[in-house]
Design an enzyme around this catalytic site. Sequence first.
Site, mmCIF file in Angstrom:
data_model
loop_
_atom_site.group_PDB
_atom_site.id
_atom_site.type_symbol
_atom_site.label_atom_id
_atom_site.label_comp_id
_atom_site.label_asym_id
_atom_site.label_seq_id
_atom_site.Cartn_x
_atom_site.Cartn_y
_atom_site.Cartn_z
ATOM 1 N N CYS A 1 -5.461 7.951 -11.944
ATOM 2 C CA CYS A 1 -4.364 7.353 -10.831
ATOM 3 C C CYS A 1 -4.840 6.203 -10.481
ATOM 4 N N ILE B 1 -7.434 7.856 4.495
ATOM 5 C CA ILE B 1 -6.304 8.046 3.674
ATOM 6 C C ILE B 1 -4.853 7.566 3.842
ATOM 7 N N THR B 2 -4.566 6.613 3.223
ATOM 8 C CA THR B 2 -3.233 5.864 3.327
ATOM 9 C C THR B 2 -1.951 6.827 3.667
ATOM 10 N N SER C 1 0.890 -1.175 0.026
ATOM 11 C CA SER C 1 -0.034 -0.032 0.029
ATOM 12 C C SER C 1 1.060 1.261 0.050
ATOM 13 N N LEU D 1 -9.095 11.305 -1.848
ATOM 14 C CA LEU D 1 -10.193 11.250 -2.689
ATOM 15 C C LEU D 1 -11.596 10.883 -1.918
ATOM 16 N N GLU E 1 -9.822 1.096 -3.424
ATOM 17 C CA GLU E 1 -9.444 1.315 -4.640
ATOM 18 C C GLU E 1 -10.675 0.501 -5.669
ATOM 19 N N SER F 1 -17.513 5.009 -2.671
ATOM 20 C CA SER F 1 -17.568 4.239 -4.089
ATOM 21 C C SER F 1 -18.138 5.634 -4.980
ATOM 22 N N ASN G 1 -6.184 3.625 -11.930
ATOM 23 C CA ASN G 1 -5.913 2.622 -12.935
ATOM 24 C C ASN G 1 -4.621 1.836 -12.539
HETATM 25 P P1 TGC Z 1 -18.211 8.275 -15.128
HETATM 26 O O1 TGC Z 1 -19.360 9.049 -15.383
HETATM 27 O O2 TGC Z 1 -18.321 6.556 -15.257
HETATM 28 O O3 TGC Z 1 -16.715 8.661 -15.205
HETATM 29 C C1 TGC Z 1 -16.380 10.076 -15.243
HETATM 30 C C2 TGC Z 1 -15.279 10.533 -16.140
HETATM 31 O O4 TGC Z 1 -14.159 9.579 -15.550
HETATM 32 C C3 TGC Z 1 -13.561 8.764 -16.637
HETATM 33 N N1 TGC Z 1 -13.472 7.694 -16.283
HETATM 34 C C4 TGC Z 1 -12.123 7.108 -16.094
HETATM 35 N N2 TGC Z 1 -10.804 7.694 -16.713
HETATM 36 C C5 TGC Z 1 -9.665 7.215 -16.447
HETATM 37 N N3 TGC Z 1 -9.719 5.695 -15.593
HETATM 38 C C6 TGC Z 1 -10.930 5.210 -15.321
HETATM 39 N N4 TGC Z 1 -10.844 3.964 -14.877
HETATM 40 C C7 TGC Z 1 -12.007 5.817 -15.733
HETATM 41 N N5 TGC Z 1 -13.463 5.692 -15.424
HETATM 42 C C8 TGC Z 1 -14.093 6.643 -15.763
HETATM 43 C C9 TGC Z 1 -14.947 8.994 -17.758
HETATM 44 O O5 TGC Z 1 -14.717 8.493 -19.030
HETATM 45 C C10 TGC Z 1 -15.563 10.200 -17.410
HETATM 46 O O6 TGC Z 1 -14.704 11.070 -18.224
HETATM 47 P P2 TGC Z 1 -15.323 12.396 -19.112
HETATM 48 O O7 TGC Z 1 -14.167 13.026 -19.575
HETATM 49 O O8 TGC Z 1 -16.415 12.049 -19.593
HETATM 50 O O9 TGC Z 1 -15.734 13.338 -17.666
HETATM 51 O O10 TGC Z 1 -18.120 8.266 -13.447
HETATM 52 P P3 TGC Z 1 -19.126 7.605 -12.185
HETATM 53 O O11 TGC Z 1 -19.245 8.910 -11.383
HETATM 54 O O12 TGC Z 1 -20.318 7.230 -12.876
HETATM 55 O O13 TGC Z 1 -18.216 6.797 -11.286
HETATM 56 C C11 TGC Z 1 -17.659 5.516 -11.846
HETATM 57 C C12 TGC Z 1 -17.085 4.774 -10.921
HETATM 58 C C13 TGC Z 1 -18.192 4.272 -9.987
HETATM 59 C C14 TGC Z 1 -16.562 3.489 -11.718
HETATM 60 C C15 TGC Z 1 -15.909 5.455 -10.189
HETATM 61 O O14 TGC Z 1 -16.534 6.516 -9.380
HETATM 62 C C16 TGC Z 1 -15.260 4.573 -9.261
HETATM 63 O O15 TGC Z 1 -14.342 3.807 -9.522
HETATM 64 N N6 TGC Z 1 -15.603 4.521 -7.863
HETATM 65 C C17 TGC Z 1 -14.652 3.809 -7.151
HETATM 66 C C18 TGC Z 1 -14.014 4.717 -6.047
HETATM 67 C C19 TGC Z 1 -12.534 4.322 -5.778
HETATM 68 O O16 TGC Z 1 -11.928 3.406 -6.180
HETATM 69 N N7 TGC Z 1 -11.917 4.980 -4.918
HETATM 70 C C20 TGC Z 1 -10.745 4.783 -4.416
HETATM 71 C C21 TGC Z 1 -10.055 5.907 -3.482
HETATM 72 S S1 TGC Z 1 -8.347 5.714 -3.536
HETATM 73 C C22 TGC Z 1 -7.920 4.321 -2.494
HETATM 74 O O17 TGC Z 1 -8.978 3.615 -2.242
HETATM 75 C C23 TGC Z 1 -6.770 4.235 -2.368
HETATM 76 S S2 TGC Z 1 -6.305 2.735 -1.152
HETATM 77 C C24 TGC Z 1 -4.581 3.196 -1.174
HETATM 78 C C25 TGC Z 1 -3.730 2.079 -0.815
HETATM 79 O O18 TGC Z 1 -3.091 1.127 -1.582
HETATM 80 O O19 TGC Z 1 -3.354 2.097 0.435
HETATM 81 P P1 FAD Z 2 -19.357 2.457 0.472
HETATM 82 O O1 FAD Z 2 -19.169 3.162 -1.092
HETATM 83 O O2 FAD Z 2 -20.195 3.117 1.343
HETATM 84 O O3 FAD Z 2 -19.978 1.003 -0.079
HETATM 85 C C1 FAD Z 2 -20.416 0.134 0.946
HETATM 86 C C2 FAD Z 2 -20.963 -1.189 0.145
HETATM 87 O O4 FAD Z 2 -21.924 -0.738 -0.431
HETATM 88 C C3 FAD Z 2 -19.959 -1.894 -0.523
HETATM 89 O O5 FAD Z 2 -19.981 -3.152 -0.368
HETATM 90 C C4 FAD Z 2 -20.070 -1.496 -2.168
HETATM 91 O O6 FAD Z 2 -19.631 -2.224 -2.737
HETATM 92 C C5 FAD Z 2 -21.582 -1.180 -1.856
HETATM 93 N N1 FAD Z 2 -21.935 -0.376 -2.941
HETATM 94 C C6 FAD Z 2 -21.900 0.917 -2.952
HETATM 95 N N2 FAD Z 2 -22.401 1.444 -4.415
HETATM 96 C C7 FAD Z 2 -22.894 0.431 -4.846
HETATM 97 C C8 FAD Z 2 -23.603 0.089 -6.192
HETATM 98 N N3 FAD Z 2 -23.925 1.304 -6.874
HETATM 99 N N4 FAD Z 2 -24.144 -0.973 -6.467
HETATM 100 C C9 FAD Z 2 -23.869 -2.141 -5.450
HETATM 101 N N5 FAD Z 2 -23.245 -2.073 -4.386
HETATM 102 C C10 FAD Z 2 -22.924 -0.713 -3.976
HETATM 103 N N6 FAD Z 2 -9.386 6.356 -0.152
HETATM 104 C C11 FAD Z 2 -8.589 7.620 -0.437
HETATM 105 O O7 FAD Z 2 -9.090 8.301 -1.016
HETATM 106 N N7 FAD Z 2 -7.213 7.429 -0.529
HETATM 107 C C12 FAD Z 2 -6.724 6.286 0.274
HETATM 108 O O8 FAD Z 2 -5.239 6.369 0.516
HETATM 109 C C13 FAD Z 2 -7.428 5.309 0.975
HETATM 110 N N8 FAD Z 2 -6.961 4.428 1.659
HETATM 111 C C14 FAD Z 2 -7.676 3.436 2.250
HETATM 112 C C15 FAD Z 2 -7.026 2.618 3.027
HETATM 113 C C16 FAD Z 2 -7.790 1.819 3.876
HETATM 114 C C17 FAD Z 2 -7.302 0.824 4.823
HETATM 115 C C18 FAD Z 2 -9.228 1.661 3.336
HETATM 116 C C19 FAD Z 2 -10.089 0.634 4.297
HETATM 117 C C20 FAD Z 2 -9.874 2.346 2.641
HETATM 118 C C21 FAD Z 2 -9.338 3.344 2.087
HETATM 119 N N9 FAD Z 2 -9.646 4.463 1.165
HETATM 120 C C22 FAD Z 2 -8.842 5.385 0.583
HETATM 121 C C23 FAD Z 2 -10.942 4.311 0.893
HETATM 122 C C24 FAD Z 2 -11.650 3.590 -0.179
HETATM 123 O O9 FAD Z 2 -11.375 3.818 -1.363
HETATM 124 C C25 FAD Z 2 -13.088 3.281 0.069
HETATM 125 O O10 FAD Z 2 -13.480 2.770 1.395
HETATM 126 C C26 FAD Z 2 -13.826 2.579 -0.954
HETATM 127 O O11 FAD Z 2 -13.845 3.187 -1.982
HETATM 128 C C27 FAD Z 2 -15.239 2.059 -0.441
HETATM 129 O O12 FAD Z 2 -16.029 3.333 -0.084
HETATM 130 P P2 FAD Z 2 -16.797 3.286 1.470
HETATM 131 O O13 FAD Z 2 -15.752 2.511 2.322
HETATM 132 O O14 FAD Z 2 -17.346 4.448 1.645
HETATM 133 O O15 FAD Z 2 -17.792 2.045 0.946
#
Ligand code: TGC
Ligand code: FAD
Length: 389
Positions: free
Chosen positions: A243, A167-168, A95, A135, A369, A142, A245
């Site tokens: 990012c 936030i990690t 991570s 983020l 992620e 999500s 990706n």
């Molecule tokens: P949507 O309308 O589909 O897309 C908005 C704009 O984004 C573009 N796009 C992408 N671009 C690059 N890479 C991707 N994978 C992309 N996916 C979509 C899309 O083309 C569009 O562009 P434009 O030019 O038309 O504006 O967006 P949406 O609001 O419907 O959301 C899509 C969804 C649900 C897939 C997205 O919000 C999502 O991936 N949600 C999950 C959130 C998430 O992964 N959070 C992570 C936070 S960081 C973290 O967890 C770090 S952990 C760190 C560690 O390793 O310790």
């Molecule tokens: P929610 O979005 O509330 O989801 C809860 C449940 O509902 C899940 O099972 C989900 O799959 C489901 N769900 C939500 N929407 C839907 C839908 N449309 N359809 C079906 N099911 C759905 N974030 C950062 O920005 N930076 C970081 O560095 C970072 N580090 C992290 C480190 C740790 C240890 C953890 C646990 C999380 C970290 N995150 C970070 C946050 C992480 O990306 C979020 O926890 C993750 O994106 C899910 O969001 P949430 O926890 O709010 O769950």
Amino acid sequence: MPSFPGVDFLDFDSLLSDEEKLARQTARQFVDDAIMPIIEQYNREGKFPVQLVPQMADLGLFGASLKGYGCAGMSNVEYGLVTQELERGDSGLRSFVSVQSALVMYPIHAFGSDAQKDKWLPLLQQGKAIGCFGLTEPQFGSNPGGMLARAVKKGDSYILNGEKMWITNGSISDVAVIWAKTEDDKIRGFLVEKGTPGYKAWDVHGKYSLRASVTSGLAMTDCKIPAENLLPGVEGLKGPLSCLNQARYGIGWGGIGAAMACYDTALTYAKQRKQFDNKPIASHQLVQEKLVWMITEITKAQFLALQVGRLKDKGRVHPSHISMMKMNNVWVARESASRAREILGANGIVDDYCVMRHMNNIESVYTYEGTHDIHKLIIGERITGISAF
Ligand code: TGC
Ligand code: FAD
């Protein structure tokens, strides 16, 4: 410590170049020598082994797949094999490297100004600065597009208000890449430096998962951010998602590493532990079934990861390919940890063995992620053309 032999049932290694094997071996030896002897202690104490940062920097692990600024310029496959090994050690170490490389250095490299790149990339690459990526918010995980964080332009600055959660590296960071909406409702990235008045970080306590990793909340109250700290090269949700990706790709390989650690531990244990007529438990069909499930799924995960890596190296990867890899390979790790825990019996619940640590860590990796189910929906949208979020 002797190096981990690897898990290779189907001659996977014959598909790797010498450079790829060398990158993996370098990370493997580092994990065996520097991480394995201390990780259970750090996990127990809930501490990140920050003293390993300079060593990881010396090995070129930060921003390893980027070019210039002292970065190693590895191929995506080489970088993936490195993250696999790190996560075989501990998901918290992987991570750290993922965040520093994919979520902090990558956006500065891809979207930053020359001044931002010159200032931050060498420091981050050398481990002299630590970064984080903000983020997620308390109410938007999500669905980051709904974020409440706001940046309002005032003269030569932006006034930033908002809260980020989970936030990690948050509290140990020198620079945070914070995503917020500007007055035109567009998401933009800002470099927020440690010590900025109004910027606070605190740690999440009571975690059962990723204990050897720092997880923080961030608050920004009327933070004055110089306009030159705005990432000029991108606007909209595609900024942070691109990012992701990069980071999801590393996690897809990391899942294999955690699964390998659990499989290897369970196989060794099953051959040694004797029950019923002094026979090793590995001689029972039900135990073999679990081991066979693991080796089969690990093997499939390896080939999936390699193909995604090769496509990425050729510039032909689609985000949904990376979603399939993250979704599948982290699930394989989760299921492998569960089966390995069963094979170890009571010993599976103590930290004399790595299995329960991996099992707990993977719960975070399964969620961050993009959760497992969000990746299902990304793939579902790709094949049907219909968004089901
Ligand atoms: P949507 O309308 O589909 O897309 C908005 C704009 O984004 C573009 N796009 C992408 N671009 C690059 N890479 C991707 N994978 C992309 N996916 C979509 C899309 O083309 C569009 O562009 P434009 O030019 O038309 O504006 O967006 P949406 O609001 O419907 O959301 C899509 C969804 C649900 C897939 C997205 O919000 C999502 O991936 N949600 C999950 C959130 C998430 O992964 N959070 C992570 C936070 S960081 C973290 O967890 C770090 S952990 C760190 C560690 O390793 O310790
Ligand atoms: P929610 O979005 O509330 O989801 C809860 C449940 O509902 C899940 O099972 C989900 O799959 C489901 N769900 C939500 N929407 C839907 C839908 N449309 N359809 C079906 N099911 C759905 N974030 C950062 O920005 N930076 C970081 O560095 C970072 N580090 C992290 C480190 C740790 C240890 C953890 C646990 C999380 C970290 N995150 C970070 C946050 C992480 O990306 C979020 O926890 C993750 O994106 C899910 O969001 P949430 O926890 O709010 O769950």
